[in-house]
Design a protein around this motif. Structure first.
Motif, PDB file in Angstrom:
ATOM      1  N   ILE A 109      43.583  26.626  51.058  1.00 45.50           N
ATOM      2  CA  ILE A 109      44.206  28.001  50.506  1.00 45.50           C
ATOM      3  C   ILE A 109      45.749  27.873  50.805  1.00 45.50           C
ATOM      4  CG2 ILE A 109      43.957  30.417  50.328  1.00 45.50           C
ATOM      5  CD1 ILE A 109      41.306  30.274  51.332  1.00 45.50           C
ATOM      6  N   LYS A 110      46.698  27.885  49.833  1.00 48.74           N
ATOM      7  CA  LYS A 110      48.066  27.888  50.012  1.00 48.74           C
ATOM      8  C   LYS A 110      48.535  29.075  50.783  1.00 48.74           C
ATOM      9  CE  LYS A 110      52.571  26.799  47.834  1.00 48.74           C
ATOM     10  NZ  LYS A 110      53.112  26.802  46.579  1.00 48.74           N
ATOM     11  N   GLY A 111      49.391  29.233  51.816  1.00 46.87           N
ATOM     12  CA  GLY A 111      49.968  30.197  52.399  1.00 46.87           C
ATOM     13  C   GLY A 111      49.000  30.938  53.511  1.00 46.87           C
ATOM     14  N   HIS A 144      45.094  35.327  51.298  1.00 49.78           N
ATOM     15  CA  HIS A 144      45.772  34.595  50.050  1.00 49.78           C
ATOM     16  C   HIS A 144      46.183  35.617  48.935  1.00 49.78           C
ATOM     17  CE1 HIS A 144      46.374  31.090  47.427  1.00 49.78           C
ATOM     18  NE2 HIS A 144      45.650  31.856  46.544  1.00 49.78           N
ATOM     19  N   GLU A 145      45.752  36.892  48.771  1.00 45.88           N
ATOM     20  CA  GLU A 145      46.155  37.875  47.721  1.00 45.88           C
ATOM     21  C   GLU A 145      47.427  38.279  48.183  1.00 45.88           C
ATOM     22  OE1 GLU A 145      44.649  42.066  46.256  1.00 45.88           O
ATOM     23  OE2 GLU A 145      43.207  40.759  46.943  1.00 45.88           O
ATOM     24  N   HIS A 161      50.427  29.322  43.347  1.00 46.68           N
ATOM     25  CA  HIS A 161      49.257  30.068  44.143  1.00 46.68           C
ATOM     26  C   HIS A 161      48.533  28.749  44.923  1.00 46.68           C
ATOM     27  CE1 HIS A 161      49.880  33.711  41.690  1.00 46.68           C
ATOM     28  NE2 HIS A 161      50.943  33.497  42.458  1.00 46.68           N
ATOM     29  N   GLY A 162      48.810  27.644  44.455  1.00 42.93           N
ATOM     30  CA  GLY A 162      48.081  26.490  45.275  1.00 42.93           C
ATOM     31  C   GLY A 162      47.626  25.545  44.182  1.00 42.93           C
ATOM     32  N   ALA A 163      47.543  25.912  43.001  1.00 44.00           N
ATOM     33  CA  ALA A 163      46.930  24.520  41.959  1.00 44.00           C
ATOM     34  C   ALA A 163      47.989  24.200  40.984  1.00 44.00           C
ATOM     35  CB  ALA A 163      45.737  25.312  41.564  1.00 44.00           C
TER      36      ALA A 163
END
Length: 165
Positions: A109-111, A144-145, A161-163
């Motif tokens: 999960i990014k971030g 993540h939100e 957002h990671g993708a």
């Protein structure tokens, strides 16, 4: 320095597909006119012109717009998708903002990362060359939100957002 005119003498570029083809035969028949130019290395197509290697996405920008910015970003994060609508000039910071989730990210999960001592999920984001703490949360989804909201606010059109898109 490579010019748009020289590039157009050597190669033909299709802005809808992002594919470069040779206008003239190269290397004694190994690259006939009309064949796809270059080869993919490390996810990016590279094309050799006058003894120098260039990434195809930078050549595409030069071919269409007449200049080669220092950096060119792929909107969808796929290095061999070189159609002109998928490309945009960017800064190093913008290019970093548009990256997908790193493969060594344990949560995927990014971030977001898990803080073992606090037993909570931490959200953070890179901004102006520094990591900014966005808070601790009970779930990875909450963290993540918050990351996504911050990315949209700080990075605008370059927020990822990671993708891949």
């Amino acid at each position: 320095m490579l010019t748009q005119e020289r590039l157009k003498v050597l190669l033909c570029y299709d802005p809808l597909t992002g594919i470069f083809t040779y206008r003239v035969e190269r290397k004694r028949g190994t690259h006939p006119a009309g064949s796809v130019a270059g080869k993919v290395e490390d996810g990016y197509r590279r094309i050799k012109i006058d003894g120098k290697m260039y990434r195809a996405h930078r050549l595409a920008w030069l071919y269409v717009h007449g200049h080669m910015p220092r950096r060119v970003d792929h909107r969808d994060n796929i290095g061999d998708h070189n159609w002109i609508e998928n490309l945009r000039p960017c800064t190093q910071s913008q290019n970093c903002a548009n990256r997908v989730t790193r493969t060594d990210n344990k949560l995927g999960i990014k971030g977001v990362h898990f803080h073992k001592a606090a037993k909570r999920f931490v959200a953070s984001i890179g901004w102006l060359g520094k990591m900014k703490h966005l808070g601790c949360y009970d779930t990875a989804e909450e963290a993540h939100e918050v990351y996504c909201l911050a990315a949209d606010m700080l990075h605008g059109e370059f927020a990822n957002h990671g993708a891949s898109v």
